[in-house]
Scaffold this motif. Structure first.
Motif, PDB file in Angstrom:
ATOM      1  N   THR A   1      13.008   1.176 -23.082  1.00 13.40           N
ATOM      2  CA  THR A   1      12.672  -0.183 -23.418  1.00 13.40           C
ATOM      3  C   THR A   1      13.315  -0.303 -25.007  1.00 13.40           C
ATOM      4  N   ASP A   2      13.767  -1.362 -25.240  1.00 11.75           N
ATOM      5  CA  ASP A   2      13.777  -1.602 -26.703  1.00 11.75           C
ATOM      6  C   ASP A   2      14.077  -3.048 -27.074  1.00 11.75           C
ATOM      7  N   PHE A   3      13.805  -3.543 -28.540  1.00 12.38           N
ATOM      8  CA  PHE A   3      13.613  -4.699 -28.982  1.00 12.38           C
ATOM      9  C   PHE A   3      14.815  -5.498 -28.975  1.00 12.38           C
TER      10      PHE A   3
ATOM     11  N   ALA B   1      26.753   3.462 -35.480  1.00 15.08           N
ATOM     12  CA  ALA B   1      26.423   4.071 -36.693  1.00 15.08           C
ATOM     13  C   ALA B   1      25.095   5.108 -36.536  1.00 15.08           C
ATOM     14  N   TYR B   2      24.157   4.181 -36.170  1.00 20.23           N
ATOM     15  CA  TYR B   2      22.940   5.133 -36.053  1.00 20.23           C
ATOM     16  C   TYR B   2      22.988   6.390 -35.321  1.00 20.23           C
ATOM     17  N   LEU B   3      23.965   6.452 -34.268  1.00 23.14           N
ATOM     18  CA  LEU B   3      23.904   7.522 -33.307  1.00 23.14           C
ATOM     19  C   LEU B   3      24.759   8.621 -34.228  1.00 23.14           C
TER      20      LEU B   3
ATOM     21  N   SER C   1       7.520   8.113 -27.156  1.00 15.69           N
ATOM     22  CA  SER C   1       8.046   7.216 -28.217  1.00 15.69           C
ATOM     23  C   SER C   1       8.838   8.099 -29.294  1.00 15.69           C
ATOM     24  N   SER C   2       9.743   8.080 -29.825  1.00 10.23           N
ATOM     25  CA  SER C   2      10.502   8.656 -30.872  1.00 10.23           C
ATOM     26  C   SER C   2      10.808   7.769 -31.957  1.00 10.23           C
ATOM     27  N   PHE C   3      10.492   7.843 -32.962  1.00 11.03           N
ATOM     28  CA  PHE C   3      10.945   7.112 -34.395  1.00 11.03           C
ATOM     29  C   PHE C   3      10.890   5.612 -34.214  1.00 11.03           C
ATOM     30  N   CYS C   4       9.972   5.241 -33.493  1.00 15.66           N
ATOM     31  CA  CYS C   4       9.803   3.720 -33.321  1.00 15.66           C
ATOM     32  C   CYS C   4       8.813   3.273 -34.171  1.00 15.66           C
TER      33      CYS C   4
ATOM     34  N   LEU D   1      19.266   8.884 -25.674  1.00 16.48           N
ATOM     35  CA  LEU D   1      18.595   9.187 -24.296  1.00 16.48           C
ATOM     36  C   LEU D   1      18.152  10.464 -24.195  1.00 16.48           C
ATOM     37  N   TYR D   2      18.212  11.330 -25.459  1.00 19.23           N
ATOM     38  CA  TYR D   2      17.588  12.734 -25.291  1.00 19.23           C
ATOM     39  C   TYR D   2      16.292  12.769 -25.147  1.00 19.23           C
ATOM     40  N   GLN D   3      15.453  11.647 -25.608  1.00 22.32           N
ATOM     41  CA  GLN D   3      13.975  12.012 -25.562  1.00 22.32           C
ATOM     42  C   GLN D   3      13.575  12.146 -23.993  1.00 22.32           C
TER      43      GLN D   3
ATOM     44  N   VAL E   1      21.519  -5.094 -28.436  1.00 26.87           N
ATOM     45  CA  VAL E   1      22.567  -4.273 -28.352  1.00 26.87           C
ATOM     46  C   VAL E   1      22.222  -2.813 -27.956  1.00 26.87           C
ATOM     47  N   ASN E   2      21.011  -2.479 -28.282  1.00 25.51           N
ATOM     48  CA  ASN E   2      20.590  -1.017 -28.015  1.00 25.51           C
ATOM     49  C   ASN E   2      20.620  -0.901 -26.432  1.00 25.51           C
ATOM     50  N   ARG E   3      19.948  -1.874 -25.904  1.00 23.90           N
ATOM     51  CA  ARG E   3      19.659  -1.826 -24.271  1.00 23.90           C
ATOM     52  C   ARG E   3      21.174  -1.997 -23.517  1.00 23.90           C
TER      53      ARG E   3
ATOM     54  N   VAL F   1       9.117   4.066 -25.134  1.00 17.91           N
ATOM     55  CA  VAL F   1       8.776   2.825 -26.166  1.00 17.91           C
ATOM     56  C   VAL F   1       9.779   2.909 -27.158  1.00 17.91           C
ATOM     57  N   GLY F   2      10.763   1.983 -27.450  1.00 16.30           N
ATOM     58  CA  GLY F   2      11.736   1.856 -28.278  1.00 16.30           C
ATOM     59  C   GLY F   2      12.734   2.983 -28.357  1.00 16.30           C
ATOM     60  N   THR F   3      13.281   2.772 -27.257  1.00 15.91           N
ATOM     61  CA  THR F   3      14.171   3.978 -26.775  1.00 15.91           C
ATOM     62  C   THR F   3      15.561   3.990 -27.916  1.00 15.91           C
ATOM     63  N   GLY F   4      15.936   2.604 -28.282  1.00 13.89           N
ATOM     64  CA  GLY F   4      16.844   2.607 -29.342  1.00 13.89           C
ATOM     65  C   GLY F   4      18.150   3.032 -28.399  1.00 13.89           C
ATOM     66  N   PRO F   5      19.336   3.319 -28.977  1.00 14.99           N
ATOM     67  CA  PRO F   5      20.573   3.582 -28.291  1.00 14.99           C
ATOM     68  C   PRO F   5      20.470   5.138 -27.642  1.00 14.99           C
TER      69      PRO F   5
ATOM     70  N   ASN G   1      22.627  10.260 -36.891  1.00 16.28           N
ATOM     71  CA  ASN G   1      21.462  11.266 -36.429  1.00 16.28           C
ATOM     72  C   ASN G   1      21.847  11.986 -35.208  1.00 16.28           C
ATOM     73  N   TYR G   2      22.753  11.611 -34.556  1.00 16.03           N
ATOM     74  CA  TYR G   2      22.919  12.512 -33.045  1.00 16.03           C
ATOM     75  C   TYR G   2      24.282  13.186 -33.166  1.00 16.03           C
ATOM     76  N   THR G   3      25.076  13.480 -34.323  1.00 14.42           N
ATOM     77  CA  THR G   3      26.025  14.399 -34.461  1.00 14.42           C
ATOM     78  C   THR G   3      25.776  15.328 -35.413  1.00 14.42           C
TER      79      THR G   3
ATOM     80  N   ILE H   1      10.984  -5.139 -25.309  1.00 11.77           N
ATOM     81  CA  ILE H   1       9.643  -4.881 -25.764  1.00 11.77           C
ATOM     82  C   ILE H   1       9.271  -5.089 -27.278  1.00 11.77           C
ATOM     83  N   ASP H   2       8.259  -5.454 -27.627  1.00 13.11           N
ATOM     84  CA  ASP H   2       7.940  -5.924 -29.110  1.00 13.11           C
ATOM     85  C   ASP H   2       6.456  -5.092 -29.176  1.00 13.11           C
ATOM     86  N   VAL H   3       6.660  -4.036 -30.023  1.00 11.59           N
ATOM     87  CA  VAL H   3       5.105  -3.130 -30.195  1.00 11.59           C
ATOM     88  C   VAL H   3       4.176  -4.129 -30.950  1.00 11.59           C
ATOM     89  N   HIS H   4       4.844  -5.101 -31.639  1.00 10.76           N
ATOM     90  CA  HIS H   4       3.529  -5.803 -32.405  1.00 10.76           C
ATOM     91  C   HIS H   4       2.763  -6.817 -31.622  1.00 10.76           C
TER      92      HIS H   4
END
Ligand code: SAM
Length: 260
Positions: A78-80, A12-14, A159-162, A62-64, A83-85, A56-60, A17-19, A136-139
């Motif tokens: 990397t991602d928290f 759903a996120y893809l 890192s994008s939108f993380c 790869l554009y970045q 499901v994204n990995r 950092v925080g790649t999510g699902p 934001n990515y269509t 990864i956990d940025v906290h």
């Protein structure tokens, strides 16, 4: 924040934001072409390079790393969330049900002045240089498991939108930036993309994820207090038709900075 991410839905996120319209390659004022142009230019100015690129925080998505994968022999994603990995592994493994990054690959090849069939080479290049997809956990003061990176740190960090999407307030955002900066070697480059003025985004149907609303000055201050020299800062303001009801973002920043 970790609880908010339990129901995150990569597909759903893809889709949100990515269509199109947010990824409409026939328009220069669409969000994704703007981001890809910023990344392409930042990576081809001649000052960024080395062996290891860390996202950092790649999510699902790869554009970045589509521009950066040409410059680095090792790209670490990397991602928290597992499901994204898994979503990333699906594309890297050329598995069924993977997201189609072909229009993105073609667009970045065009920016690089390459011919129409070069996108296949870029896809192969990306598949060959992504060596790890790590949790990864940025906290955490040490966001990755020990020994995940060479000891001076990565040569470049993207890192994008993380950070703003996982931080409840500005102090937490700045702290998280400090944590991930420890993964970057001194003199290395940071390419940071993020949302401005955003208080939430949808991570799936009914999955409302809070975001710390940032302004340009706050981004600059967070970079400065974490020891960065700003090289370039670009701002994109969303045209009305990019406001598609999946968040309340008003703008996007792109920062290129050097860790001193
Ligand atoms: N980088 C992608 C992009 O540009 O669209 C995804 C950004 S998405 C808005 C935020 C990402 O942060 C999600 O992939 C989420 O799983 C990840 N995340 C959530 N909590 C995190 C944490 N504590 N540390 C690192 N990443 C986290």
């Amino acid at each position: 924040m970790a609880r908010c991410y339990q129901e995150f839905n990569p597909a759903a996120y893809l889709q949100y934001n990515y269509t199109p319209p947010r990824a409409d390659f026939s328009r220069n004022d669409s969000i994704v072409p703007w981001k890809l142009r910023c990344l392409h230019e930042a990576f081809t100015e001649g000052d960024v390079g080395g062996e290891t690129l860390l996202d950092v925080g790649t999510g699902p998505t790869l554009y970045q790393v589509l521009s950066g994968c040409e410059l680095f022999g090792r790209v670490v994603l990397t991602d928290f969330l597992d499901v994204n990995r898994r979503e990333l592994r699906r594309w890297l493994g050329d598995e069924e049900g993977r997201f189609d990054w072909t229009p993105y690959l073609k667009h970045v090849c065009k920016l690089e002045g390459r011919g129409p069939s070069a996108w296949r080479e870029k896809a192969a290049r990306l598949r060959s240089v992504v060596t790890e997809i790590l949790p990864i956990d940025v906290h955490q003061p040490s966001p990755l498991s020990p020994g995940a990176l060479p000891s001076p740190g990565a040569d470049c960090l993207v890192s994008s939108f993380c950070l703003e999407s996982v931080s409840p307030d500005l102090a937490s955002f700045t702290r998280a930036l400090g944590h991930v900066s420890a993964l970057l070697k001194s003199g290395g480059h940071l390419l940071l993309i993020g949302a401005l003025g955003e208080s939430y985004y949808m991570g799936g149907p009914g999955v409302r994820i809070p975001v710390v609303p940032l302004d340009e000055a706050q981004v600059c201050t967070s970079l400065r207090v974490n020891g960065y020299t700003l090289i370039d800062l670009r701002i994109y303001t969303l045209p009305p038709d990019m406001r598609v009801g999946v968040d309340d973002v008003t703008g996007i920043f792109f920062a290129k900075a050097k860790k001193m």
